[in-house]
Design an enzyme around this catalytic site. Sequence first.
Site, short mmCIF file in Angstrom:
data_model
loop_
_atom_site.label_atom_id
_atom_site.label_comp_id
_atom_site.label_asym_id
_atom_site.label_seq_id
_atom_site.Cartn_x
_atom_site.Cartn_y
_atom_site.Cartn_z
N PRO A 77 0.82 -1.21 0.00
CG PRO A 77 0.05 -0.97 2.20
CD PRO A 77 0.78 -1.91 1.30
CB SER A 106 -3.06 3.24 0.29
OG SER A 106 -2.93 4.25 1.27
CE1 TYR A 130 -1.00 4.81 7.84
CE2 TYR A 130 -2.12 5.34 5.80
CZ TYR A 130 -0.97 5.07 6.49
OH TYR A 130 0.24 5.06 5.83
NE ARG A 165 6.87 10.30 5.79
CZ ARG A 165 5.64 9.79 5.67
NH1 ARG A 165 4.84 10.21 4.72
NH2 ARG A 165 5.24 8.87 6.52
CE LYS A 226 2.70 -1.51 4.82
NZ LYS A 226 3.29 -0.27 5.37
NE ARG A 285 14.39 -0.06 -4.53
CZ ARG A 285 13.46 0.01 -3.57
NH1 ARG A 285 12.66 -1.04 -3.35
NH2 ARG A 285 13.31 1.10 -2.84
N GLY A 304 6.79 -1.36 -2.90
CA GLY A 304 6.15 -0.06 -2.79
C GLY A 304 6.63 0.89 -3.87
NE ARG A 305 10.68 5.39 -1.25
CZ ARG A 305 10.92 4.94 -0.02
NH1 ARG A 305 11.32 3.68 0.17
NH2 ARG A 305 10.79 5.74 1.03
#
Length: 355
Positions: A77, A106, A130, A165, A226, A285, A304-305
């Site tokens: 997500p 998500s 969430y 971030r 998670k 990766r 994810g990414r």
Amino acid sequence: MAMVCLSDFEAYAKKYLPKIAWDYFAAGADDCVTRDENILAYKRIRFRPRMLQDVSVMDIRTKILGTEISFPVGIAPTGFHQLAWPDGEKSTARAARAMNTCYIASTYSTCTLEEISTAAPGGLRWFQLYIHRNRAASQQLVWRAQTLGFRALVLTTDVPYTGKRRDDVRNGFRLPPHMKVKNLERDFEGDDCSEYGLPPNSLDPSVTWKDIDWLRSLTHLPIIIKGILTREDAELAVRHGVQGIIVSNHGGRQLDEGPATIDALVEVVEAVRGRVEVYIDGGIRKGSDVLKALALGAKCVFIGRPALWGLAYKGEEGLQEVLRILQDEFRLSMALAGCASVSEIGRHLVQLSKL
């Protein structure tokens, strides 16, 4: 340019996405130590390949919560897919269905759960939740997901508050005006939605293990936790009757200088002793990374990414290409390590230079 590996998609996304979108997807918390360590930790693990095994016929299928998928890689997500591609999560759902794997949608999607379901009917989807201070909004989301045929509920546990971030702070990150957190749009109508598309401090930091019981009272769906990184929390998860654990540090976006997920995996797997399924995200990766994670006890990995990079490249088609590359690399790594089927993968295949 031929897209040969996931790094090629990363380079493309970095070049062509708007800077504010790239920075949002790439961001880690603080110094990004954990984000980067997620990747570096895989490089410290070495294989112990076996020779003269018959690998002329390969079977890379597996099952998660009893449902078969084509290979042990699903889509984790992540929020705001329209930042990467106009069709957003609808394209993600279609790509996952085409590749016969699992997509975890998500809470912070830029398409509604209904739009995601309609885009890829019959696809295997879980819903990531969430819990917000507005409990009624979270409750409605659970009911909607269940009604729409999502097959499991994935509770994210590592965001009582949003990590710092730095690039998002520098950029003053806000969703573009035409994008919304669609699943919660009506619940926060009229509020100042400055923090990641929702009002600041809308997440509920008072959530505890007792809320697993609250969730169970709302739904018959299996519950997956998670964000687990320790033996202690893995044991608590089992004690509270969850059906799965995703070893995750939120892509290094929450508490910096925590462990890489692949380093935490062994501790969690040993703690649960096969009582629940264990999955992992963060830092995958290459197909060989998938093999390492399975050798250390993960049932499946989630990306994810890299999924977002695929979307940025060519939407649904680009994400399918990312998944296909991982699938081919995983099959090749298995064969070269001497495994003809997923059931043959075990701890004997790897040696750890650092835990």
